[in-house]
Structures are given as C-alpha cells and as structure tokens.
Design a protein around this motif. Structure first.
Motif, PDB file in Angstrom:
ATOM      1  N   PRO A 372       9.127  20.884  33.004  1.00 38.77           N
ATOM      2  CA  PRO A 372       9.348  21.254  34.277  1.00 38.77           C
ATOM      3  C   PRO A 372      10.433  20.190  34.921  1.00 38.77           C
ATOM      4  O   PRO A 372      11.432  20.785  35.967  1.00 38.77           O
ATOM      5  N   GLU A 373      10.236  19.068  34.569  1.00 37.40           N
ATOM      6  CA  GLU A 373      11.148  17.890  34.987  1.00 37.40           C
ATOM      7  C   GLU A 373      12.483  18.082  34.553  1.00 37.40           C
ATOM      8  O   GLU A 373      13.403  18.092  35.461  1.00 37.40           O
ATOM      9  N   PHE A 374      12.687  18.586  33.302  1.00 34.78           N
ATOM     10  CA  PHE A 374      13.873  18.732  32.774  1.00 34.78           C
ATOM     11  C   PHE A 374      14.606  19.918  33.595  1.00 34.78           C
ATOM     12  O   PHE A 374      15.819  19.822  33.840  1.00 34.78           O
ATOM     13  N   ALA A 375      13.917  21.046  33.528  1.00 35.90           N
ATOM     14  CA  ALA A 375      14.466  22.189  34.132  1.00 35.90           C
ATOM     15  C   ALA A 375      14.740  21.822  35.704  1.00 35.90           C
ATOM     16  O   ALA A 375      16.077  22.012  36.337  1.00 35.90           O
ATOM     17  N   PHE A 392      16.789  27.733  35.044  1.00 34.87           N
ATOM     18  CA  PHE A 392      16.296  27.530  33.603  1.00 34.87           C
ATOM     19  C   PHE A 392      14.821  28.016  33.348  1.00 34.87           C
ATOM     20  O   PHE A 392      14.123  27.880  34.358  1.00 34.87           O
ATOM     21  N   LYS A 393      14.622  28.611  32.426  1.00 37.84           N
ATOM     22  CA  LYS A 393      13.154  28.970  32.074  1.00 37.84           C
ATOM     23  C   LYS A 393      13.102  28.412  30.486  1.00 37.84           C
ATOM     24  O   LYS A 393      13.631  28.649  29.567  1.00 37.84           O
ATOM     25  N   LEU A 394      12.104  27.418  30.348  1.00 41.33           N
ATOM     26  CA  LEU A 394      11.715  26.682  28.956  1.00 41.33           C
ATOM     27  C   LEU A 394      10.375  27.001  28.662  1.00 41.33           C
ATOM     28  O   LEU A 394       9.331  27.135  29.435  1.00 41.33           O
ATOM     29  N   GLU A 395      10.117  27.323  27.250  1.00 41.24           N
ATOM     30  CA  GLU A 395       9.134  27.770  26.698  1.00 41.24           C
ATOM     31  C   GLU A 395       8.824  27.233  25.314  1.00 41.24           C
ATOM     32  O   GLU A 395       9.963  27.205  24.525  1.00 41.24           O
ATOM     33  N   LEU A 396       7.840  26.577  24.921  1.00 35.54           N
ATOM     34  CA  LEU A 396       7.530  25.975  23.494  1.00 35.54           C
ATOM     35  C   LEU A 396       6.830  27.195  22.811  1.00 35.54           C
ATOM     36  O   LEU A 396       5.732  27.504  23.038  1.00 35.54           O
ATOM     37  N   VAL A 397       7.682  27.536  21.512  1.00 39.96           N
ATOM     38  CA  VAL A 397       7.041  28.531  20.964  1.00 39.96           C
ATOM     39  C   VAL A 397       6.846  28.147  19.521  1.00 39.96           C
ATOM     40  O   VAL A 397       7.383  27.573  18.748  1.00 39.96           O
ATOM     41  N   PRO A 398       5.218  28.404  19.301  1.00 41.93           N
ATOM     42  CA  PRO A 398       4.823  27.751  18.304  1.00 41.93           C
ATOM     43  C   PRO A 398       5.239  28.452  17.043  1.00 41.93           C
ATOM     44  O   PRO A 398       5.670  29.484  16.860  1.00 41.93           O
ATOM     45  N   THR A 409       9.366  25.796  18.183  1.00 39.41           N
ATOM     46  CA  THR A 409      10.842  25.890  18.811  1.00 39.41           C
ATOM     47  C   THR A 409      10.963  26.040  20.199  1.00 39.41           C
ATOM     48  O   THR A 409       9.824  26.279  20.874  1.00 39.41           O
ATOM     49  N   LEU A 410      11.841  25.583  20.845  1.00 40.91           N
ATOM     50  CA  LEU A 410      12.133  25.643  22.105  1.00 40.91           C
ATOM     51  C   LEU A 410      12.977  27.005  22.792  1.00 40.91           C
ATOM     52  O   LEU A 410      13.968  27.048  22.020  1.00 40.91           O
ATOM     53  N   SER A 411      12.611  27.747  23.418  1.00 39.12           N
ATOM     54  CA  SER A 411      13.024  28.926  24.163  1.00 39.12           C
ATOM     55  C   SER A 411      13.638  28.391  25.237  1.00 39.12           C
ATOM     56  O   SER A 411      13.124  28.101  26.386  1.00 39.12           O
ATOM     57  N   LEU A 412      15.154  28.296  25.454  1.00 36.02           N
ATOM     58  CA  LEU A 412      15.725  27.810  26.560  1.00 36.02           C
ATOM     59  C   LEU A 412      16.413  29.024  27.228  1.00 36.02           C
ATOM     60  O   LEU A 412      17.540  29.373  26.389  1.00 36.02           O
ATOM     61  N   GLY A 419      18.782  37.028  41.468  1.00 31.99           N
ATOM     62  CA  GLY A 419      18.414  38.554  41.191  1.00 31.99           C
ATOM     63  C   GLY A 419      18.564  38.921  39.662  1.00 31.99           C
ATOM     64  O   GLY A 419      18.657  40.022  39.485  1.00 31.99           O
ATOM     65  N   THR A 420      19.273  38.164  38.877  1.00 31.07           N
ATOM     66  CA  THR A 420      19.654  38.508  37.484  1.00 31.07           C
ATOM     67  C   THR A 420      18.700  37.833  36.668  1.00 31.07           C
ATOM     68  O   THR A 420      18.004  36.886  37.054  1.00 31.07           O
ATOM     69  N   GLY A 421      18.204  38.489  35.435  1.00 33.21           N
ATOM     70  CA  GLY A 421      17.444  38.046  34.542  1.00 33.21           C
ATOM     71  C   GLY A 421      17.915  36.917  33.477  1.00 33.21           C
ATOM     72  O   GLY A 421      18.857  36.686  33.632  1.00 33.21           O
ATOM     73  N   TYR A 422      16.929  36.482  33.000  1.00 36.75           N
ATOM     74  CA  TYR A 422      16.967  35.122  32.225  1.00 36.75           C
ATOM     75  C   TYR A 422      17.560  35.650  30.683  1.00 36.75           C
ATOM     76  O   TYR A 422      17.072  36.705  30.354  1.00 36.75           O
ATOM     77  N   GLY A 423      18.539  34.999  30.419  1.00 34.43           N
ATOM     78  CA  GLY A 423      18.767  35.290  28.918  1.00 34.43           C
ATOM     79  C   GLY A 423      19.391  33.975  28.139  1.00 34.43           C
ATOM     80  O   GLY A 423      19.387  32.987  28.558  1.00 34.43           O
TER      81      GLY A 423
END
Length: 550
Positions: A372-375, A392-398, A409-412, A419-423
C-alpha cells in the motif's frame, strides 16, 4: 561516478575529451547533432558489441575510455569475483582495430565482453525507451518492493539457499540417472564379475598353470630323463659320483705339496657335495613324478577358462583381467554408494525446502506490508507529472516454484484514468507515461539503495511546460545522492543541471565533426533561449532563460 570520457575515431567524433562532476548533468543539442553517438560510445565501454562501421577512419583504431570513481559502490567483491585489480579510480578502455577485432581493458588488464558487461551494469544505468520495458518485468518490480521493505539481507540468505537447492537438484537428478543406468547393467556386470571371481585370478597364475600343464602332459618323458640322470650320477662303474670320488682320492695325495693343491682338493670336494645333492634331487623327483590324468584335466580346464576370459574381454593377460575385475567390482558396489548419496541429497533437499519456504513466507509478509505504501507513493509522485488519476493495484501471486526472489510473483496493474479498468502497464500505458512511471520508481529506489550513475535519454519525451519542470526537479533531487545525466530537448529540464553540456556538429574542410563542450553561464543562457524560441533569440527568450536558471 563517471569522471571523464574520451572518444577517438568513433562515428562523427574525431577526438573528444570531457570531464564530469557530481550532481546533475544535462546534455542538449539539436536533433542529429550526435547525442546518440555519445551514448553509443559510452555503451561500447559498458560491453556493447562493435563492428568496423563504428570507425570514423577505417585506417586507424577507435579508442573509447571512461574513468570511474567506484569507492561508494561496494564493488570490491565483484572485482575479486571477476579477478580484477580493485582501484578506487577505475579506467575502462575499449579499442576497435582496423581489422575489426575488438579489445577491452579494465585498469589496463585485458577482459572479455562478458566481464565488461557485468562491471558496466554496476557503474552506469542508461535509461532509454527500450529500457522502459523493464517496468513490465516482475523481477524489477519486486526489486523496488524489496528495497522499500529492506529485504536485502533476507534476499541474500534466500539466494544462497536457492543456489544450494538448485545445485543439489542437479546433483540428485544426475545421481538418479546414474542409478538407472547402473541398474540396467547391474545383472550383466554381476555375471561378469562372478565369472572372474570364480577363475581365482592372481598375478602370475597363468604362467604357473601353463608350467604345471606341460609337466603333467609330459610325465613319461620326465620320468625317463630323471631315471637316465640318476643312472649317470650313481652308476657304480662309470657314474659321475664314482668318478668324482676317484678324482678326490687323487687330489688328496697332492695336498701335502702346497696350498694350491690343497685348494684344488677343496674344490673337488665341493663338486662331490653338489653332485650328491643333485643326485638326491633326481631320486626325489623320480619318486614324486607320476601320471595324474585327473589333475591334468583340471589344470587344462583352468587354462581354458583363462584363455576364454581373455578372448571374451579382448585382453591378452591376467593383469588386464584383474583390472577389469576391479572395475566391475566398483560398478557393482557403486549402486550401493549411489543409493546412499541419493538418500543424503534427498535429506538435505528436504531441509532446504523447509528453509526456503520459511524465508519465502517472511519475504511475502514483509512485502505485503509495504505494497500500500508503494502504491500510494507512486500515485502521489505521478499526480504532479500530468497523471493526476494514475492508480496502481498490486498483488502478490503465490507460485509453486522457487523463483530468484521468492516463491511468488508480483501482479502490478495500472489505470491512468478514472472510470477505466486496471491492466498491464505494457498494454495500457503510453510511452510518455511509462517514462514518467520509470522515473518515479527510480527516484523511490534511490532513497533505499545505492544506484549507479544514471543516464536518462530523453525521458521527458512527450511532456512539456510545468510537467517537464517537475520531472527535472525529480532528477535534481536524485542527484543529491547519486550522479545523474539527462539528454533533453526541454529547456525547463536543461536549466536544472549543475553542469550543462552541448553536443553540436561543425563542418571542417568538407568533413562533419561532432563536438561536445561544457557551457558557462552566458552560454547556457543563450542555449536555453534558443531552445525556447529558436535561433532568432529574442530579449524575452533571454529573460525567460535567465529566469529558468534562477
């Protein structure tokens, strides 16, 4: 820190020598003036491959030399690893000969391009449009998160364990392959070994058996000759012993006539003793020799076995068979050794798995806390750079596999507008946006770990005005703790440099040359004014230039 750069006979550059200082250095020049040539020359020092087309004059060699102050980069372990002399002021030289051959030197020691590349990437980071794609690489993304989470020691421990884990995996796979191959040959090797063991091989046994066989096979001839010998020795009339005794009697009568006759008598007496012994030997042998068909058959069979084994294994002697027997014993016993080694490696691997899982879990936990701090920091720094809605939306993927930075891995994901989706960054961010994101990330990285000299090649492309000024401020801020170069077309950025160089072309005697020079204050004002208003410099452009320098 890059302290100086010398380029001779490279592209449009005939002879260029320039020195650099710490802080923020800006480089400007008209399109086509040769800024890219400067970067190409510097890239050659960092390990880029070269060819003859790089030579300005194909009759002379090209020499590119760069000096670096390396004391603050903790590079001594790398120098030792690369077997290089560590010097605080390190000089890298690259030469391209007219023959097309290329040579590289570090502190006058010849090195390979691979060594040059390994060292170069720790000295200068040249950011170009191509390098912006690094943003989409998960290793780079995790590197930023790990810097913020202060995971250096943890990653070092994980890396050491992972190296050992992978080495053990390779060893275990090799051992299992050996075991499979050994099992396939085990029965056959065991059969061959049993044959050789049953043959009761010993050094010299073949010669002994062959002698015994010859004696058994010729027993009648031997008995006949032994009998004849016994007769010659013991015949009462003309036997050797009878004649020798008569000879002794004659010599004894001479012993009183001096030492020489006494000596002669002693020699004859010795002959009689030896002849008596020989006669006893003949008698004993004659009594012991007898026909033994069973032993003859047994010895013959043993010899045939030896001959058959030699033919089977393609050798010519017992020593060769003994060597083969020893080798087979190793092969047969090696399967047991392999089993022990496999069990040992599997136990160590199991322990490493537990350790790697523990370290991976700790890395995951520490990373999760700073996402959260990085984003938030990224979004906050991008808002003034013309990206007010960047998110940004960040998630750690096992991951089921152990990767170089952990078991995940990191999903960034990125969104530039409300109003637009993340990609994925690569799919939805423009080149200008990627450049600003990369600049922001590296400015954050610079706060947590020592980065090499950084050179931005037109990172401000696609922006102007206030945004470019803010990008310049970011680079200027980074230059407080590291050396920063930027090649720019924007006066707002160029004005922020502690040092300002201009790249330009001149024509001399019908030949075009690229030059580079450091600008003093008045020359900077003129350069900035021309960047603002073109070659026809107006008073307002000069005033604006002075204001920018302020």
């Amino acid at each position: 820190m890059l302290t100086h750069l010398s380029i001779k006979n490279f592209a449009l550059i005939d002879d260029l020598n320039v020195s650099f200082s710490r802080g923020f250095t800006t480089i400007t020049g008209e399109t086509g003036a040769g800024k890219s040539i400067l970067l190409d020359g510097l890239s050659m020092v960092l390990g880029k491959r070269a060819d003859l087309s790089s030579l300005r004059d194909t009759e002379r060699k090209c020499i590119i030399e760069a000096g670096f102050e390396v004391g603050s980069f903790e590079l001594q372990p790398l120098f030792e690893k690369l077997d290089l002399d560590y010097e605080l002021h390190t000089i890298i030289r690259r030469e391209i000969l007219p023959s097309g051959k290329s040579r590289a030197f570090v502190n006058d020691v010849p090195v390979t391009l691979d060594i040059l590349t390994q060292l170069g990437r720790r000295l200068i980071d040249i950011h170009s449009q191509h390098q912006t794609l690094q943003l989409t690489e998960q290793d780079f993304q995790l590197k930023v998160i790990d810097a913020i989470a202060d995971n250096r020691k943890l990653l070092s421990a994980y890396s050491d364990k992972l190296k050992r884990f992978r080495k053990l995996q390779a060893e275990l796979e090799d051992l299992k392959e050996q075991q499979q191959a050994a099992l396939k040959e085990q029965d056959y090797n065991g059969f061959l070994l049993q044959e050789l063991r049953e043959a009761r091989l010993e050094p010299g046994i073949q010669e002994e058996l062959e002698s015994e066989y010859e004696a058994l096979n010729n027993v009648e001839v031997i008995m006949e000759q032994l009998g004849a010998g016994d007769q010659l020795l013991n015949d009462e009339q003309v036997g050797v012993l009878t004649l020798l005794r008569e000879l002794r009697n004659a010599s004894q009568k001479l012993t009183g006539f001096g030492p020489k006759y006494q000596s002669l008598n002693e020699r004859i007496q010795a002959l009689i003793i030896e002849a008596d012994d020989i006669a006893d030997e003949f008698s004993a042998l004659e009594r012991s020799v007898e026909s033994d068909p069973r032993q003859l058959e047994l010895v013959g069979n043993q010899l045939r076995t030896l001959y058959d084994l030699q033919k089977k294994h393609g050798v010519t002697g017992i020593d060769d068979l003994l060597a083969i027997r020893e080798e087979l014993e190793k092969k047969v016993s090696s399967s047991e050794d392999l089993e022990e080694k496999i069990n040992s490696r599997e136990k160590e691997l199991s322990a490493l798995v537990l350790s790697l899982d523990s370290l991976s879990d700790e890395l995951h936990s520490r990373r999760l806390k700073v996402l959260p701090e990085f984003a938030e920091r990224m979004e906050k720094r991008l808002h003034p750079l013309g990206m007010p809605n960047a998110s940004f939306k960040l998630e750690l993927v096992p991951s089921r596999e152990y990767k170089s930075s952990g078991k995940e891995t990191l999903s960034l994901l990125f969104s530039a507008n409300k109003g637009t989706g993340y990609g994925d960054l690569k799919k939805i961010a423009s080149g200008g946006e990627l450049s600003r994101i990369m600049l922001t990330i590296k400015s954050i990285l610079a706060e947590y770990e020592p980065l090499p000299t950084m050179m931005f090649d037109e990172i401000d492309t696609g922006v102007s005005g206030e945004i470019s000024s803010r990008m310049g401020d970011i680079m200027m801020g980074m230059s407080k703790s590291m050396q920063i170069f930027t090649i720019t077309h924007l006066p707002q950025v160029a004005s922020k440099g502690d040092q300002h160089f201009k790249v330009y072309k001149i024509d001399e005697d019908g030949v075009t040359h690229t030059k580079m020079k450091a600008l003093d204050t008045e020359e900077r004002i003129l350069e900035l004014a021309q960047m603002l208003g073109g070659n026809d410099v107006s008073d307002s452009a000069v005033a604006h230039a002075r204001q920018l320098l302020n």
